[in-house]
Design a protein around this motif. Structure first.
Motif, PDB file in Angstrom:
ATOM      1  N   THR A  46       0.831  -1.211   0.000  1.00  0.00           N
ATOM      2  CA  THR A  46       0.000   0.000   0.000  1.00  0.00           C
ATOM      3  C   THR A  46       0.859   1.253   0.000  1.00  0.00           C
ATOM      4  OG1 THR A  46      -1.789  -1.128   1.188  1.00  0.00           O
ATOM      5  CG2 THR A  46      -1.775   1.277   1.265  1.00  0.00           C
ATOM      6  N   THR A  49       2.708   1.628  -3.307  1.00  0.00           N
ATOM      7  CA  THR A  49       1.798   2.158  -4.327  1.00  0.00           C
ATOM      8  C   THR A  49       1.625   3.659  -4.161  1.00  0.00           C
ATOM      9  OG1 THR A  49       0.589   0.064  -4.432  1.00  0.00           O
ATOM     10  CG2 THR A  49      -0.536   2.026  -5.262  1.00  0.00           C
ATOM     11  N   ALA A  50       1.469   4.118  -2.919  1.00  0.00           N
ATOM     12  CA  ALA A  50       1.296   5.548  -2.655  1.00  0.00           C
ATOM     13  C   ALA A  50       2.501   6.353  -3.130  1.00  0.00           C
ATOM     14  CB  ALA A  50       1.067   5.778  -1.159  1.00  0.00           C
ATOM     15  N   LEU A  53       2.744   6.251  -7.109  1.00  0.00           N
ATOM     16  CA  LEU A  53       1.775   7.126  -7.763  1.00  0.00           C
ATOM     17  C   LEU A  53       2.066   8.595  -7.468  1.00  0.00           C
ATOM     18  CD1 LEU A  53      -1.513   5.080  -7.180  1.00  0.00           C
ATOM     19  CD2 LEU A  53      -0.209   5.307  -9.297  1.00  0.00           C
ATOM     20  N   ILE A 118      -5.036  12.607  -7.150  1.00  0.00           N
ATOM     21  CA  ILE A 118      -5.219  11.233  -6.657  1.00  0.00           C
ATOM     22  C   ILE A 118      -6.197  10.464  -7.536  1.00  0.00           C
ATOM     23  CG2 ILE A 118      -6.202   9.900  -4.743  1.00  0.00           C
ATOM     24  CD1 ILE A 118      -4.913  12.030  -2.874  1.00  0.00           C
ATOM     25  N   THR A 123      -5.890   6.062  -8.070  1.00  0.00           N
ATOM     26  CA  THR A 123      -5.284   5.543  -6.837  1.00  0.00           C
ATOM     27  C   THR A 123      -6.201   4.551  -6.149  1.00  0.00           C
ATOM     28  OG1 THR A 123      -4.200   7.691  -6.555  1.00  0.00           O
ATOM     29  CG2 THR A 123      -4.230   6.221  -4.642  1.00  0.00           C
ATOM     30  N   ALA A 127      -4.717   3.158  -0.702  1.00  0.00           N
ATOM     31  CA  ALA A 127      -3.487   3.958  -0.791  1.00  0.00           C
ATOM     32  C   ALA A 127      -3.757   5.462  -0.825  1.00  0.00           C
ATOM     33  CB  ALA A 127      -2.689   3.554  -2.031  1.00  0.00           C
ATOM     34  N   VAL A 128      -5.029   5.849  -0.785  1.00  0.00           N
ATOM     35  CA  VAL A 128      -5.387   7.269  -0.916  1.00  0.00           C
ATOM     36  C   VAL A 128      -4.796   8.123   0.200  1.00  0.00           C
ATOM     37  CG1 VAL A 128      -7.317   8.901  -0.749  1.00  0.00           C
ATOM     38  CG2 VAL A 128      -7.487   6.930  -2.269  1.00  0.00           C
ATOM     39  N   THR A 131      -1.016   8.537  -0.203  1.00  0.00           N
ATOM     40  CA  THR A 131      -0.718   9.310  -1.419  1.00  0.00           C
ATOM     41  C   THR A 131      -0.974  10.792  -1.166  1.00  0.00           C
ATOM     42  OG1 THR A 131      -1.419   7.428  -2.782  1.00  0.00           O
ATOM     43  CG2 THR A 131      -1.195   9.554  -3.887  1.00  0.00           C
TER      44      THR A 131
END
Length: 445
Positions: A46, A49-50, A53, A118, A123, A127-128, A131
């Motif tokens: 997670t 990924t954040a 991105l 986002i 996203t 992971a929001v 991020t």
């Protein structure tokens, strides 16, 4: 006068300028990968990924900033070639004031509208939060990105690409050390990676200003000089805005192609992502020569030495295209070797090798239009670079990737050809404009 407008060997001047730029670009790419490596070492998918991105968004913003400040390099180079020190001071003062305001606007756009960014990169819900943290912190570092690139642009305009490289080395060192401190030691996750990045940019900004103050005291800005000269500003943005728009569209194209690949499933998505990383490395050489050609062309045009500028372009083409031919050739036989650097998954390796085999032809065609773009920007015709890239992106790259994805669902090879075909069109447009202006010159003389 600078070395580039003296009797120094053109090829030697070009290579001497390009190599430090290439090293700096390599280090910037490297410490971006180290960010992901350290985050992956201490955190879950997670957080990875954040950061992936968030850094993709920040990379797009940074590329736009680089395009904007190219106008500084070109104008500083042009006035340097003409021996006009007073105008160089005006370029510096105007740029500092104008881009300080632009930096504030960019910071507000990133921090206040992070929800838009986002959603833009699709996203995943889990992971929001991280991020958002990453973008908020990195957004505060935007003024430092501008600061580093303003003074780096001035250095390059004055035919010095070594000192900007030193500033990048500082950023790289600080960023990597603080990654382990904030992410590994304090367990701050994506926020820690963002803090490491911002501190790296801060120290890099301090370093490049120190080097500028020490080595370019003649041009050191004062309160008296820090004001906007409308004539200078017009010349700076005339070059910078088309390049910034062009680079922004190219980044959007990469984003759209990523979304197209995502729709094909996890294996193809991962394969395309790996190849995009490799292409960034392969393009370091033509990118470096594009920057070198741009700066040296501006200086030679300022000195009234158009023929020398053409020789700079010719040598840049020979070196860059030779590199492109080498990369394309080797990837026809062992693409899996390069893909294996970034993944152990056999299915991803196989799909990525096929995609890279086709995509690698882009290193030839892109080398041509990169060099011509550098020449046109140095000659203050950056609108040509904007034009051919927009045509390539909107009419070839995105539609080509989309239709190849729809009609060839069993292989990534046709999708990989979209980029080199687009670059080939760009190259032809550039050659056409170059021939047109050569003929126009002959008629006027």
């Amino acid at each position: 006068m600078t070395d580039t407008v003296s009797n120094e060997n053109v090829k030697k001047a070009l290579v001497r300028f390009a190599i430090p730029y290439m090293i700096a670009a390599f280090l910037q790419t490297l410490y971006g990968l180290v960010d992901l490596f350290v985050v992956g070492l201490f955190n879950t998918a997670t957080t990875t990924t954040a950061v992936a991105l968030g850094s993709q968004i920040m990379h797009m913003i940074t590329v736009i900033i680089l395009g904007l400040v190219l106008g500084i390099t070109v104008q500083a180079g042009n006035f340097s070639g003409a021996g006009d020190k007073d105008s160089i001071k005006k370029v510096i003062g105007t740029s500092l004031v104008f881009f300080a305001g632009i930096a504030v606007i960019f910071t507000l756009i990133i921090c206040c509208f992070n929800g838009f960014w986002i959603r833009l990169v699709l996203t995943p819900a889990e992971a929001v939060k991280e991020t958002r943290q990453y973008l908020l912190i990195c957004g505060l570092g935007v003024p430092f990105i501008f600061g580093v690139n303003i003074f780096s642009g001035i250095f390059r305009g004055l035919s010095d690409s070594r000192r900007p490289m030193y500033a990048v080395i500082v950023a790289c060192f600080v960023n990597i050390i603080l990654d382990f401190v904030f992410v590994g030691g304090f367990n701050l996750g994506a926020a820690g990676a963002a803090l490491a990045t911002v501190f790296g940019q801060l120290f890099s900004c301090i370093a490049v200003y120190y080097l500028f103050s020490k080595n370019c005291s003649t041009y050191k800005p004062s309160l008296k000089n820090c004001r906007i000269d409308r004539f200078i500003l017009k010349k700076v943005v005339f070059v910078g805005i088309p390049v910034a728009l062009q680079d922004g569209f190219i980044q959007i194209a990469f984003l759209v192609i990523t979304i197209i690949a995502n729709a094909r499933g996890l294996i193809d998505s991962a394969a395309v992502g790996v190849v995009e990383k490799l292409i960034c490395f392969f393009f370091l050489v033509p990118s470096a020569f594009m920057s070198a050609i741009s700066a040296l062309t501006a200086q030679n045009m300022g000195a009234g030495n158009r023929q020398r500028a053409k020789e700079t372009l010719r040598y840049g083409l020979i070196i860059s295209v030779s590199w492109g031919l080498f990369i394309a050739l080797i990837n026809q036989f062992i693409p899996q070797v390069f893909v294996s650097i970034f993944t152990r998954d056999e299915l991803v390796r196989a799909a990525g090798a096929v995609y890279l085999k086709a995509y690698s032809f882009d290193t030839i065609a892109a080398s041509v239009h990169f060099c011509f773009s550098g020449y046109f920007c140095g000659d203050q015709k950056s609108y040509i670079s904007f034009l051919h890239n927009i045509i390539s992106v909107l009419l070839i790259r995105i539609p080509g990737a989309y239709f190849a994805s729809k009609f060839f669902t069993d292989t990534l090879y046709p999708m990989g050809l979209a980029a080199p075909v687009g670059s080939a069109v760009s190259a032809l447009i550039c050659i056409g404009f170059y021939i047109y202006y050569i003929k126009k010159e002959k008629k006027e003389t």
